[in-house]
Design a protein around this motif. Structure first.
Motif, PDB file in Angstrom:
ATOM      1  N   GLY A  99      -4.645   8.635 -14.972  1.00 53.07           N
ATOM      2  CA  GLY A  99      -5.789   9.509 -14.773  1.00 53.07           C
ATOM      3  C   GLY A  99      -5.307  10.916 -14.473  1.00 53.07           C
ATOM      4  N   GLU A 100      -6.234  11.765 -14.110  1.00 47.71           N
ATOM      5  CA  GLU A 100      -5.886  13.137 -13.774  1.00 47.71           C
ATOM      6  C   GLU A 100      -5.931  13.302 -12.266  1.00 47.71           C
ATOM      7  OE1 GLU A 100      -7.740  16.237 -16.012  1.00 47.71           O
ATOM      8  OE2 GLU A 100      -7.880  14.966 -17.794  1.00 47.71           O
ATOM      9  N   PHE A 101      -4.753  13.257 -11.657  1.00 40.65           N
ATOM     10  CA  PHE A 101      -4.623  13.441 -10.208  1.00 40.65           C
ATOM     11  C   PHE A 101      -3.189  13.831  -9.901  1.00 40.65           C
ATOM     12  CE2 PHE A 101      -3.580   9.052 -11.073  1.00 40.65           C
ATOM     13  CZ  PHE A 101      -2.450   8.815 -10.299  1.00 40.65           C
ATOM     14  N   ARG A 102      -3.004  14.404  -8.736  1.00 46.54           N
ATOM     15  CA  ARG A 102      -1.662  14.720  -8.248  1.00 46.54           C
ATOM     16  C   ARG A 102      -1.268  13.707  -7.196  1.00 46.54           C
ATOM     17  NH1 ARG A 102      -0.508  20.346  -6.053  1.00 46.54           N
ATOM     18  NH2 ARG A 102      -0.210  18.804  -4.561  1.00 46.54           N
ATOM     19  N   ALA A 103      -0.037  13.279  -7.228  1.00 44.32           N
ATOM     20  CA  ALA A 103       0.480  12.337  -6.236  1.00 44.32           C
ATOM     21  C   ALA A 103       1.005  13.130  -5.043  1.00 44.32           C
ATOM     22  CB  ALA A 103       1.576  11.474  -6.833  1.00 44.32           C
ATOM     23  N   ALA A 104       0.071  13.638  -4.258  1.00 45.38           N
ATOM     24  CA  ALA A 104       0.410  14.459  -3.101  1.00 45.38           C
ATOM     25  C   ALA A 104       0.071  13.700  -1.825  1.00 45.38           C
ATOM     26  CB  ALA A 104      -0.370  15.765  -3.161  1.00 45.38           C
ATOM     27  N   PRO A 105       0.725  14.051  -0.708  1.00 43.02           N
ATOM     28  CA  PRO A 105       0.351  13.408   0.555  1.00 43.02           C
ATOM     29  C   PRO A 105      -1.160  13.515   0.767  1.00 43.02           C
ATOM     30  CG  PRO A 105       2.333  14.689   0.864  1.00 43.02           C
ATOM     31  CD  PRO A 105       1.824  14.989  -0.527  1.00 43.02           C
ATOM     32  N   GLY A 106      -1.735  12.440   1.276  1.00 44.43           N
ATOM     33  CA  GLY A 106      -3.177  12.382   1.459  1.00 44.43           C
ATOM     34  C   GLY A 106      -3.870  11.565   0.380  1.00 44.43           C
ATOM     35  N   LEU A 107      -3.158  11.231  -0.693  1.00 43.39           N
ATOM     36  CA  LEU A 107      -3.716  10.388  -1.753  1.00 43.39           C
ATOM     37  C   LEU A 107      -4.044   9.021  -1.159  1.00 43.39           C
ATOM     38  CD1 LEU A 107      -4.236   9.763  -4.816  1.00 43.39           C
ATOM     39  CD2 LEU A 107      -1.862   9.010  -4.900  1.00 43.39           C
ATOM     40  N   ARG A 108      -5.244   8.547  -1.402  1.00 40.90           N
ATOM     41  CA  ARG A 108      -5.691   7.229  -0.921  1.00 40.90           C
ATOM     42  C   ARG A 108      -6.087   6.400  -2.129  1.00 40.90           C
ATOM     43  NH1 ARG A 108      -3.529   8.721   3.110  1.00 40.90           N
ATOM     44  NH2 ARG A 108      -4.534   9.681   4.890  1.00 40.90           N
ATOM     45  N   VAL A 109      -5.663   5.129  -2.136  1.00 41.16           N
ATOM     46  CA  VAL A 109      -5.957   4.241  -3.259  1.00 41.16           C
ATOM     47  C   VAL A 109      -6.435   2.897  -2.711  1.00 41.16           C
ATOM     48  CG1 VAL A 109      -5.065   3.108  -5.325  1.00 41.16           C
ATOM     49  CG2 VAL A 109      -4.118   5.314  -4.614  1.00 41.16           C
ATOM     50  N   VAL A 110      -7.580   2.433  -3.203  1.00 43.63           N
ATOM     51  CA  VAL A 110      -8.063   1.091  -2.893  1.00 43.63           C
ATOM     52  C   VAL A 110      -7.949   0.293  -4.183  1.00 43.63           C
ATOM     53  CG1 VAL A 110     -10.002  -0.331  -2.158  1.00 43.63           C
ATOM     54  CG2 VAL A 110      -9.639   1.909  -1.108  1.00 43.63           C
ATOM     55  N   VAL A 111      -7.191  -0.799  -4.126  1.00 43.27           N
ATOM     56  CA  VAL A 111      -6.957  -1.625  -5.311  1.00 43.27           C
ATOM     57  C   VAL A 111      -7.791  -2.891  -5.216  1.00 43.27           C
ATOM     58  CG1 VAL A 111      -5.238  -3.046  -6.506  1.00 43.27           C
ATOM     59  CG2 VAL A 111      -4.633  -0.763  -5.697  1.00 43.27           C
ATOM     60  N   GLN A 112      -8.515  -3.181  -6.283  1.00 43.16           N
ATOM     61  CA  GLN A 112      -9.210  -4.461  -6.473  1.00 43.16           C
ATOM     62  C   GLN A 112      -8.386  -5.209  -7.504  1.00 43.16           C
ATOM     63  OE1 GLN A 112     -12.205  -5.708  -5.267  1.00 43.16           O
ATOM     64  NE2 GLN A 112     -12.708  -3.956  -4.001  1.00 43.16           N
ATOM     65  N   ARG A 121     -10.558 -12.553  -6.286  1.00 41.36           N
ATOM     66  CA  ARG A 121     -10.240 -11.128  -6.197  1.00 41.36           C
ATOM     67  C   ARG A 121      -9.590 -10.849  -4.849  1.00 41.36           C
ATOM     68  NH1 ARG A 121     -13.138  -7.538  -9.654  1.00 41.36           N
ATOM     69  NH2 ARG A 121     -14.492  -8.718 -11.027  1.00 41.36           N
ATOM     70  N   ALA A 122      -8.752  -9.828  -4.832  1.00 46.77           N
ATOM     71  CA  ALA A 122      -8.106  -9.389  -3.600  1.00 46.77           C
ATOM     72  C   ALA A 122      -8.176  -7.870  -3.540  1.00 46.77           C
ATOM     73  CB  ALA A 122      -6.663  -9.859  -3.574  1.00 46.77           C
ATOM     74  N   GLN A 123      -8.086  -7.340  -2.349  1.00 41.32           N
ATOM     75  CA  GLN A 123      -8.199  -5.895  -2.162  1.00 41.32           C
ATOM     76  C   GLN A 123      -7.132  -5.419  -1.185  1.00 41.32           C
ATOM     77  OE1 GLN A 123     -12.165  -4.193  -1.604  1.00 41.32           O
ATOM     78  NE2 GLN A 123     -11.379  -3.083   0.147  1.00 41.32           N
ATOM     79  N   ALA A 124      -6.630  -4.214  -1.410  1.00 44.19           N
ATOM     80  CA  ALA A 124      -5.676  -3.593  -0.492  1.00 44.19           C
ATOM     81  C   ALA A 124      -5.853  -2.083  -0.541  1.00 44.19           C
ATOM     82  CB  ALA A 124      -4.245  -3.964  -0.857  1.00 44.19           C
ATOM     83  N   ARG A 125      -5.467  -1.429   0.551  1.00 45.52           N
ATOM     84  CA  ARG A 125      -5.538   0.039   0.646  1.00 45.52           C
ATOM     85  C   ARG A 125      -4.114   0.589   0.714  1.00 45.52           C
ATOM     86  NH1 ARG A 125     -10.133  -1.797   2.776  1.00 45.52           N
ATOM     87  NH2 ARG A 125     -11.993  -0.513   2.674  1.00 45.52           N
ATOM     88  N   PHE A 126      -3.852   1.605  -0.081  1.00 46.22           N
ATOM     89  CA  PHE A 126      -2.539   2.217  -0.133  1.00 46.22           C
ATOM     90  C   PHE A 126      -2.638   3.723   0.115  1.00 46.22           C
ATOM     91  CE2 PHE A 126      -2.232  -1.491  -2.853  1.00 46.22           C
ATOM     92  CZ  PHE A 126      -0.979  -2.009  -2.586  1.00 46.22           C
ATOM     93  N   THR A 127      -1.587   4.278   0.661  1.00 48.11           N
ATOM     94  CA  THR A 127      -1.382   5.723   0.741  1.00 48.11           C
ATOM     95  C   THR A 127       0.006   5.984   0.149  1.00 48.11           C
ATOM     96  OG1 THR A 127      -0.568   5.488   3.006  1.00 48.11           O
ATOM     97  CG2 THR A 127      -2.879   6.090   2.745  1.00 48.11           C
ATOM     98  N   PRO A 128       0.144   5.809  -1.173  1.00 50.14           N
ATOM     99  CA  PRO A 128       1.471   5.761  -1.782  1.00 50.14           C
ATOM    100  C   PRO A 128       2.279   7.064  -1.751  1.00 50.14           C
ATOM    101  CG  PRO A 128      -0.207   5.803  -3.479  1.00 50.14           C
ATOM    102  CD  PRO A 128      -0.909   5.660  -2.160  1.00 50.14           C
ATOM    103  N   ALA A 129       1.642   8.196  -1.593  1.00 48.97           N
ATOM    104  CA  ALA A 129       2.380   9.464  -1.608  1.00 48.97           C
ATOM    105  C   ALA A 129       2.754   9.932  -0.212  1.00 48.97           C
ATOM    106  CB  ALA A 129       1.554  10.528  -2.325  1.00 48.97           C
ATOM    107  N   ASP A 130       2.306   9.227   0.822  1.00 47.62           N
ATOM    108  CA  ASP A 130       2.636   9.621   2.188  1.00 47.62           C
ATOM    109  C   ASP A 130       4.039   9.133   2.543  1.00 47.62           C
ATOM    110  OD1 ASP A 130       0.188  10.784   2.415  1.00 47.62           O
ATOM    111  OD2 ASP A 130      -0.674   9.278   3.727  1.00 47.62           O
ATOM    112  N   PRO A 131       4.707   9.833   3.456  1.00 49.28           N
ATOM    113  CA  PRO A 131       6.046   9.382   3.858  1.00 49.28           C
ATOM    114  C   PRO A 131       5.988   8.017   4.533  1.00 49.28           C
ATOM    115  CG  PRO A 131       5.369  11.336   5.096  1.00 49.28           C
ATOM    116  CD  PRO A 131       4.280  11.023   4.131  1.00 49.28           C
ATOM    117  N   PRO A 132       7.068   7.229   4.436  1.00 52.67           N
ATOM    118  CA  PRO A 132       7.064   5.897   5.057  1.00 52.67           C
ATOM    119  C   PRO A 132       6.913   5.984   6.556  1.00 52.67           C
ATOM    120  CG  PRO A 132       9.239   6.424   4.221  1.00 52.67           C
ATOM    121  CD  PRO A 132       8.330   7.537   3.812  1.00 52.67           C
ATOM    122  N   ARG A 133       6.347   4.903   7.118  1.00 51.17           N
ATOM    123  CA  ARG A 133       6.181   4.858   8.582  1.00 51.17           C
ATOM    124  C   ARG A 133       7.474   4.469   9.242  1.00 51.17           C
ATOM    125  NH1 ARG A 133       1.342   0.826   9.319  1.00 51.17           N
ATOM    126  NH2 ARG A 133       0.809   0.815   7.158  1.00 51.17           N
TER     127      ARG A 133
END
Length: 133
Positions: A99-112, A121-133
């Motif tokens: 899609g058209e988006f930037r992978a910058a910190p703050g990106l939020r993704v909910v996967v179905q 079905r399963a669901q998970a929330r990701f913040t893939p562009a944020d630094p690791p915890r």
């Protein structure tokens, strides 16, 4: 000589610790992406500008083929929400969405995720562009 009180302590020390072998939620996976539990799997999400990649692993952290799986990714990037279909990559090793988006910190993704025919079905929330915890 061992005392009876020492036996439970010794048994606990020698017991295997399988939970430590698994990737904890929010950590980085073998491909460098963020890991979350997603139904019966671990999902590892990688984000680069315009593309999301979701690798699936079983609970022993072995790769699971994504062929036959499908789903969607709802992302919030730069104040804009979009829903992208997740489809198996040509090699069947992962699901991808573009899609058209930037992978910058703050990106939020909910996967179905729909792992396969007849599976829940399963669901998970990701913040893939944020630094690791």
């Amino acid at each position: 000589m061992f005392r009876r009180r020492s036996l439970p302590l010794l048994a606990a020390a020698l017991a295997p610790l399988p939970a430590l072998a698994h990737l904890p939620a929010g950590s980085r996976g073998p491909n460098g992406g963020q890991v979350q539990d997603i139904g019966p799997y671990h999902g590892e999400m990688l984000a680069k500008d315009g593309e999301l990649t979701l690798f699936l692993f079983d609970h022993n952290d072995r790769p699971v083929a994504a062929a036959g799986a499908s789903g969607s990714a709802v992302l919030l990037a730069e104040g804009r929400q979009q829903t992208l279909p997740l489809t198996p990559r040509a090699d069947g090793a992962a699901l991808v969405a573009t899609g058209e988006f930037r992978a910058a910190p703050g990106l939020r993704v909910v996967v179905q995720l729909v792992p396969g025919p007849g599976q829940a079905r399963a669901q998970a929330r990701f913040t893939p562009a944020d630094p690791p915890r």
